[in-house]
Motif scaffolding. Structure first.
Motif, PDB file in Angstrom:
ATOM      1  N   TRP A 169      -8.413  11.406  25.621  1.00 27.50           N
ATOM      2  CA  TRP A 169      -9.815  10.470  25.710  1.00 27.50           C
ATOM      3  C   TRP A 169     -10.444  10.497  24.315  1.00 27.50           C
ATOM      4  O   TRP A 169     -10.240  11.423  23.524  1.00 27.50           O
ATOM      5  N   THR A 170     -10.728   9.363  23.605  1.00 25.42           N
ATOM      6  CA  THR A 170     -11.275   9.262  22.468  1.00 25.42           C
ATOM      7  C   THR A 170     -12.567   8.772  22.447  1.00 25.42           C
ATOM      8  O   THR A 170     -12.836   7.604  23.390  1.00 25.42           O
ATOM      9  N   GLY A 171     -13.364   8.886  21.950  1.00 19.66           N
ATOM     10  CA  GLY A 171     -14.831   8.169  21.838  1.00 19.66           C
ATOM     11  C   GLY A 171     -14.717   6.916  21.250  1.00 19.66           C
ATOM     12  O   GLY A 171     -15.317   5.976  22.002  1.00 19.66           O
ATOM     13  N   LEU A 172     -14.090   6.558  20.348  1.00 19.82           N
ATOM     14  CA  LEU A 172     -13.819   5.299  19.889  1.00 19.82           C
ATOM     15  C   LEU A 172     -12.368   5.140  19.615  1.00 19.82           C
ATOM     16  O   LEU A 172     -11.755   6.054  18.792  1.00 19.82           O
ATOM     17  N   GLN A 173     -11.702   3.949  19.832  1.00 17.52           N
ATOM     18  CA  GLN A 173     -10.208   3.847  19.810  1.00 17.52           C
ATOM     19  C   GLN A 173      -9.681   3.688  18.480  1.00 17.52           C
ATOM     20  O   GLN A 173      -8.429   4.020  18.237  1.00 17.52           O
ATOM     21  N   THR A 174     -10.535   3.385  17.576  1.00 14.65           N
ATOM     22  CA  THR A 174      -9.860   3.144  15.968  1.00 14.65           C
ATOM     23  C   THR A 174     -10.966   3.675  14.946  1.00 14.65           C
ATOM     24  O   THR A 174     -11.863   3.915  15.478  1.00 14.65           O
ATOM     25  N   TRP A 175     -10.276   4.041  13.796  1.00 15.42           N
ATOM     26  CA  TRP A 175     -11.208   4.300  12.814  1.00 15.42           C
ATOM     27  C   TRP A 175     -12.217   3.342  12.425  1.00 15.42           C
ATOM     28  O   TRP A 175     -13.143   3.588  11.846  1.00 15.42           O
ATOM     29  N   ASP A 176     -11.821   2.017  12.528  1.00 15.32           N
ATOM     30  CA  ASP A 176     -12.588   0.969  12.083  1.00 15.32           C
ATOM     31  C   ASP A 176     -13.788   0.787  13.043  1.00 15.32           C
ATOM     32  O   ASP A 176     -15.058   0.505  12.746  1.00 15.32           O
ATOM     33  N   GLY A 177     -13.660   1.252  14.323  1.00 17.70           N
ATOM     34  CA  GLY A 177     -14.865   1.289  15.323  1.00 17.70           C
ATOM     35  C   GLY A 177     -15.600   2.376  15.139  1.00 17.70           C
ATOM     36  O   GLY A 177     -16.898   2.383  15.109  1.00 17.70           O
ATOM     37  N   LEU A 178     -14.998   3.625  14.484  1.00 15.21           N
ATOM     38  CA  LEU A 178     -15.867   4.739  14.041  1.00 15.21           C
ATOM     39  C   LEU A 178     -16.798   4.356  12.834  1.00 15.21           C
ATOM     40  O   LEU A 178     -17.820   4.726  12.934  1.00 15.21           O
ATOM     41  N   LEU A 179     -16.155   3.704  11.995  1.00 11.14           N
ATOM     42  CA  LEU A 179     -17.042   3.491  10.924  1.00 11.14           C
ATOM     43  C   LEU A 179     -18.193   2.369  11.170  1.00 11.14           C
ATOM     44  O   LEU A 179     -19.006   2.385  10.663  1.00 11.14           O
ATOM     45  N   MET A 180     -17.833   1.341  11.947  1.00  9.82           N
ATOM     46  CA  MET A 180     -18.797   0.447  12.549  1.00  9.82           C
ATOM     47  C   MET A 180     -20.087   1.264  13.282  1.00  9.82           C
ATOM     48  O   MET A 180     -21.218   1.039  12.991  1.00  9.82           O
ATOM     49  N   ALA A 181     -19.435   2.033  14.066  1.00 13.49           N
ATOM     50  CA  ALA A 181     -20.605   3.056  14.890  1.00 13.49           C
ATOM     51  C   ALA A 181     -21.489   3.915  13.834  1.00 13.49           C
ATOM     52  O   ALA A 181     -22.663   4.029  13.897  1.00 13.49           O
ATOM     53  N   LEU A 182     -20.688   4.346  12.761  1.00 15.22           N
ATOM     54  CA  LEU A 182     -21.332   5.084  11.796  1.00 15.22           C
ATOM     55  C   LEU A 182     -22.473   4.202  11.059  1.00 15.22           C
ATOM     56  O   LEU A 182     -23.457   4.585  10.819  1.00 15.22           O
ATOM     57  N   LEU A 250     -17.083  -7.270   9.609  1.00 14.23           N
ATOM     58  CA  LEU A 250     -18.511  -7.872   8.924  1.00 14.23           C
ATOM     59  C   LEU A 250     -19.661  -7.318   9.560  1.00 14.23           C
ATOM     60  O   LEU A 250     -20.768  -7.059   9.040  1.00 14.23           O
ATOM     61  N   SER A 251     -19.354  -6.779  10.899  1.00 10.02           N
ATOM     62  CA  SER A 251     -20.670  -5.952  11.548  1.00 10.02           C
ATOM     63  C   SER A 251     -21.002  -4.846  10.664  1.00 10.02           C
ATOM     64  O   SER A 251     -22.171  -4.325  10.436  1.00 10.02           O
ATOM     65  N   THR A 252     -19.671  -3.944  10.412  1.00  9.94           N
ATOM     66  CA  THR A 252     -19.893  -2.875   9.527  1.00  9.94           C
ATOM     67  C   THR A 252     -20.887  -3.158   8.245  1.00  9.94           C
ATOM     68  O   THR A 252     -21.656  -2.404   7.902  1.00  9.94           O
ATOM     69  N   ALA A 253     -20.383  -4.059   7.494  1.00  6.46           N
ATOM     70  CA  ALA A 253     -20.844  -4.540   6.353  1.00  6.46           C
ATOM     71  C   ALA A 253     -22.433  -5.052   6.338  1.00  6.46           C
ATOM     72  O   ALA A 253     -23.200  -4.537   5.620  1.00  6.46           O
ATOM     73  N   VAL A 254     -22.706  -5.441   7.499  1.00  6.45           N
ATOM     74  CA  VAL A 254     -24.201  -6.141   7.815  1.00  6.45           C
ATOM     75  C   VAL A 254     -25.155  -4.732   8.085  1.00  6.45           C
ATOM     76  O   VAL A 254     -26.036  -4.857   7.518  1.00  6.45           O
ATOM     77  N   PHE A 255     -24.309  -3.766   8.771  1.00  5.16           N
ATOM     78  CA  PHE A 255     -25.300  -2.614   9.180  1.00  5.16           C
ATOM     79  C   PHE A 255     -25.447  -1.897   7.944  1.00  5.16           C
ATOM     80  O   PHE A 255     -26.537  -1.434   7.859  1.00  5.16           O
ATOM     81  N   PHE A 256     -24.359  -1.609   7.285  1.00  6.13           N
ATOM     82  CA  PHE A 256     -24.755  -0.880   5.949  1.00  6.13           C
ATOM     83  C   PHE A 256     -25.852  -1.669   4.832  1.00  6.13           C
ATOM     84  O   PHE A 256     -26.680  -0.926   4.437  1.00  6.13           O
ATOM     85  N   ALA A 257     -25.571  -2.999   4.779  1.00  7.71           N
ATOM     86  CA  ALA A 257     -26.400  -3.681   4.034  1.00  7.71           C
ATOM     87  C   ALA A 257     -27.763  -3.525   4.275  1.00  7.71           C
ATOM     88  O   ALA A 257     -28.761  -3.154   3.781  1.00  7.71           O
ATOM     89  N   MET A 258     -28.142  -3.903   5.854  1.00  6.41           N
ATOM     90  CA  MET A 258     -29.494  -3.789   6.195  1.00  6.41           C
ATOM     91  C   MET A 258     -29.981  -2.099   6.249  1.00  6.41           C
ATOM     92  O   MET A 258     -31.391  -2.103   6.011  1.00  6.41           O
ATOM     93  N   ALA A 259     -28.960  -1.228   6.332  1.00  6.55           N
ATOM     94  CA  ALA A 259     -29.481   0.206   6.236  1.00  6.55           C
ATOM     95  C   ALA A 259     -30.198   0.333   4.629  1.00  6.55           C
ATOM     96  O   ALA A 259     -31.188   0.968   4.510  1.00  6.55           O
ATOM     97  N   VAL A 260     -29.420  -0.176   3.799  1.00  9.62           N
ATOM     98  CA  VAL A 260     -29.748   0.176   2.101  1.00  9.62           C
ATOM     99  C   VAL A 260     -30.983  -0.689   2.119  1.00  9.62           C
ATOM    100  O   VAL A 260     -32.002  -0.266   1.422  1.00  9.62           O
ATOM    101  N   PHE A 261     -31.212  -1.910   2.773  1.00 12.04           N
ATOM    102  CA  PHE A 261     -32.346  -2.682   2.386  1.00 12.04           C
ATOM    103  C   PHE A 261     -33.596  -1.966   3.078  1.00 12.04           C
ATOM    104  O   PHE A 261     -34.685  -1.914   2.486  1.00 12.04           O
TER     105      PHE A 261
END
Length: 279
Positions: A169-182, A250-261
């Motif tokens: 079992w894994t929490g998120l299936q890919t490292w991209d998914g983990l990065l988006m969750a982070l 795209l979601s990862t980039a938007v989340f990071f941009a909004m966090a910085v904002f």
């Protein structure tokens, strides 16, 4: 007199040292609380998981059955406690005396904000990881002594399973998914950092309430617009032209941009307190 009016590394180091020395009791209590909550949860769950050791041996169990529970707790606890930690960023601005003490500290407002931000965002992640591993090792030691016949099964939960697909079992299936969750986690945490700069008192409750109200309003408006625009129209709905992988990036980039904002807005809100919250 402050010569470097924005940032000075030696002064920033001294400020961080001052913050740690003055807040070590409160930070230690928070660390013990995190460790205690997770240790109790792991030991309690382990009592039911390891209750029939012979049955586990007969079935040929190789993976520790508590890993799923622990990794789930890791994700939820990191989010909840991380948001709570972010709401403490401006806790020293609650009272008039503390506000004056903070504002009179010989450092720039950016250094004061950055020192608090580092402690309660990235510093929290390090402390939380230590608390989680200590709680996990506590569970392992207790049940290795209690059930020595399960020494080949009882083991510490590997955090690599959070983002690595495979047989288990894994929490998120890919490292991209983990990065988006982070990135989503940092975005959510940045909201509470911003809320702390707006409402120093009862920051967590007020920010959480404001977020819930905003979500309800946006969902209601979105549902109403969707009903007005698409009701009664034929067709097969909206066709997605972007791949799932591109959407994830795209979601990862938007989340990071909004966090910085949000962090930047929180800094300027804190900077304003030099004038509006002095008295």
């Amino acid at each position: 007199m402050i010569r470097d009016t924005f940032f000075s590394a030696p002064r920033f180091v001294n400020l961080c040292r001052k913050e740690m020395v003055e807040s070590w009791k409160a930070n230690l209590l928070r660390f013990v609380m995190m460790y205690g909550i997770m240790a109790i949860a792991f030991v309690w769950n382990g009592y039911f998981r390891y209750n029939y050791p012979q049955g586990m041996i007969d079935r040929g169990v190789e993976q520790d059955p508590i890993w799923y529970f622990e990794l789930t707790i890791f994700l939820w606890a990191m989010v909840i406690m991380g948001l709570l930690s972010a709401s403490f960023v401006m806790e020293r601005m609650k009272t008039k005396t503390n506000r004056i003490a903070v504002l009179m500290t010989p450092a720039t407002m950016f250094e004061k904000f950055l020192s608090r931000w580092l402690v309660f965002t990235f510093g929290f992640l390090i402390v939380f990881l230590i608390a989680f591993k200590l709680a996990d090792w506590t569970r392992v030691m207790i049940y290795m002594v209690s059930y020595p016949e399960l020494k080949s099964v009882i083991a510490s939960a590997p955090l690599s399973y959070l983002g690595n697909s495979g047989y288990y079992w894994t929490g998120l299936q890919t490292w991209d998914g983990l990065l988006m969750a982070l990135s989503g986690y940092f975005f959510a945490q940045s909201i509470f950092v911003l809320g702390s700069s707006i409402w120093p008192r009862n920051s967590f409750v007020k920010t959480f309430s404001a977020v819930i109200v905003i979500i309800i309003v946006y969902v209601a408006i979105g549902s109403l617009l969707a009903k007005i625009l698409f009701e009664g129209r034929g067709g097969y709905g909206v066709h997605q032209t972007m791949s799932d992988e591109a959407m994830m990036h795209l979601s990862t980039a938007v989340f990071f941009a909004m966090a910085v904002f949000n962090w930047i807005v929180a800094y300027f809100r804190f900077k304003e307190s030099e004038i509006i919250n002095r008295w």
